[in-house]
Scaffold this active site. Structure first.
Site: not given
Length: 584
Positions: A200, A373
């Site tokens: 990610d 994130h």
């Protein structure tokens, strides 16, 4: 002979079908010998120029061409960017789908929302302790921290090394047990060769650590305690962690919570059923129809909007267009998620509308670094835990992927072992290492209402032209046999110019239409397409000269057919009634 066959079979490829150089639409295919393992199957929401488009899904051409080789779809979590496109792939194909209990339940809700996939039921529940043996590889999982419980990363163990896919993740040392990362499992994965890491990149540019969710929970509670009016919380429907914090804060401040929208209600019911969400007291949730039974200081309204888009719903509330809630004096709108950079203009516009309606705005991103994130240090820690030979940054726009690459170089990964891919790229591994191979067909498929893939660049271009410069319609009647224009052309416009104030322009346009059509009738063989094209070109040139605009020009040509003259039947002379008597 057996050794040769083994060498031939040890073929690994990573096919990028979405999720790079964009936000959302995660889907990646890992090929191990003859098997294909699909990682996530998500959507993304359309950009502003995609007028009228509801959502964007991946182009499934490559998967459908190789559907017999697909071993399964492996879902990391229950957000739309990981499960939203599932109905459009499995509607015609019975592919096994694997995910955690909550992810599977949310995937079922998504699948049932599309008619073509409602009968699909090939779901398999797995957890962090599951390992699935296939002919060519073993697939296992590891716990990750995200804004939704039961998020999992995926490990595909191949004959030449492991392929590790993180999904959306971050590290939070103070996370509750439902959301904790299994660091021991990550370290164990790193003890065996990791061929490639797909990680990610969405928050890779941020140098600031994410605020712990326990601190965010305290911040939400303080916000509720210090506001005496009604609180409208804007959140993403599948952000279970934030919903829990809102419920807890409402319970401690003696407020009732109203859920707006069917999507949110379904997700909350599912999480409650699986005991992944808890209510502070059994009566905290009240139906929206009872909103007038409570004073403002007793209410929290949780708004997630249609398809997880709360900002549009807030705009409707501020302009009295929402079906149930209208923002008024004393309301606090609490934006509890961090919008992407691409939404900054929309957020500013929404805030302005709320203040005009008498409310005030508080955004969690104004005071805290809250994200689901991983930031810079998280990504470096992950690299040091799993020691990948190759890094493939995913999930993020190019600048985020590039920031991820720079972070990786600092940990010692060579630049030529980092791949900044684009959609359709294929990474192939052989004796010489991993390299770019011939790409595959991939891209965007747009969903507009019930239409899947029937919206393309030409349609979007026309919609943009209509939105920018309007439409100009010219209607003319001709007699093709006599080669004449029967009557003066009729011209009209919508969204182009104000017709009453531009009568001369419209009259001259009608003259140009008549002259163009008559010229074609006099000098060329009759061809409908050429005639319409000539009308478009002449009008487009004239209108641009006069207005510097390019409206969509729609020519309408009607042909007058000559009347057939029919001869009336001759009438027989009537016989006088008394003629017989006279003869007599």
């Amino acid at each position: 002979m057996v050794q040769k066959t083994q060498k031939t079979q040890d073929k690994v490829r990573v096919v990028i079908l979405g999720g790079v150089r964009e936000n959302g639409k995660n889907i990646y295919a890992v090929e191990v010998n003859s098997d294909i393992f699909i990682l996530d199957c998500g959507i993304k929401y359309p950009e502003n120029e995609m007028l009228g488009v509801d959502v964007v899904i991946p182009d499934f051409s490559y998967i459908e061409e190789n559907i017999d080789r697909v071993a399964g779809i492996f879902l990391t979590h229950g957000h739309a960017d990981a499960i939203g496109a599932l109905p459009y792939l499995i509607g015609n194909h019975d592919i096994p789908v694997f995910g955690s209990k909550l992810t599977v339940e949310l995937a079922k809700i998504t699948v049932k929302s599309v008619k073509a996939s409602r009968k699909f039921n090939n779901f398999h529940v797995i957890d962090e302790n599951t390992a699935i043996d296939f002919d060519a590889a073993t697939v296992s999982f590891f716990k990750t921290t995200h804004s939704i419980p039961e998020s999992l990363g995926v490990v595909i163990k191949t004959p030449v090394g492991q392929i590790v896919y993180t999904g959306d993740f971050k590290f939070d040392q103070a996370a509750s047990p439902l959301f904790q990362t299994d660091f021991a499992r990550l370290a164990q994965i790193g003890t065996e060769p990791v061929l490639a890491l797909l990680a990610d990149s969405a928050n890779a540019e941020s140098p600031y650590p994410n605020t712990s969710e326990s601190d965010i929970g305290k911040y939400v509670l303080e916000t509720f305690e210090y506001h005496s009016g009604r609180i409208i919380v804007a959140s993403v429907a599948s952000n279970i962690m934030r919903i829990q914090q809102v419920l807890d804060a409402a319970g401690k401040t003696g407020r009732k919570v109203i859920l707006t929208g069917r999507d949110l209600a379904k997700i909350v019911r599912t999480a409650l059923h699986l005991k992944l969400l808890r209510l502070p007291n059994p009566n905290i949730l009240v139906p929206v129809k009872d909103i007038k039974k409570y004073d403002d200081h007793q209410l929290v309204i949780l708004e997630t909007g249609r398809s997880g888009e709360p900002l549009k719903s807030l705009q409707k509330m501020a302009t009295n267009r929402h079906r149930t809630v209208h923002i008024h004096q004393g309301d606090l709108v609490f934006i509890s998620t961090t919008p992407s950079y691409a939404m900054e203009t929309t957020v500013a516009k929404t805030k302005d509308m709320i203040y005009r309606a008498g409310g005030e705005v508080k955004a969690i991103s104004d005071d805290l670094h809250a994200s689901g994130h991983a930031y810079r240090n998280d990504l470096q820690l992950l690299l040091n835990l799993v020691h990948p030979k190759y890094l493939i940054p995913i999930q993020g726009e190019y600048r985020s992927m590039n920031a991820h690459a720079e972070i990786a170089k600092q940990t010692g990964i060579p630049a030529d072992h980092i791949f900044l891919t684009k959609i359709g790229d294929v990474l192939s591994y052989d004796k010489s290492g991993m390299h770019l191979a011939q790409g595959v067909t991939a891209g965007n498929t747009m969903i507009d209402g019930l239409g899947v893939g029937d919206i393309g660049n030409i349609v979007l271009r026309d919609r943009k032209m209509l939105a920018d410069d309007g439409i100009f319609i010219a209607v003319v009647s001709i007699d093709r046999r006599k080669k004449i224009v029967v009557s003066a052309p009729k011209v009209t416009a919508r969204g182009f110019v104000y017709m009453k104030a531009n009568r001369d322009l419209m009259a001259e346009s009608a003259t140009i239409v008549k002259e163009t059509v008559q010229h074609d009738l006099d000098n060329k063989e009759m061809d409908w397409s050429n005639l319409k094209q000539n009308m478009r070109e002449k009008l487009s040139h004239f209108l641009f000269e006069q207005t510097k605009r390019h409206p969509v020009i729609l020519p309408v040509i009607m042909e007058v057919k000559p009347r057939r003259r029919l001869r009336a039947p001759e009438k027989k002379p009537a016989t006088p009634a008394n003629s017989v008597d006279k003869e007599k």
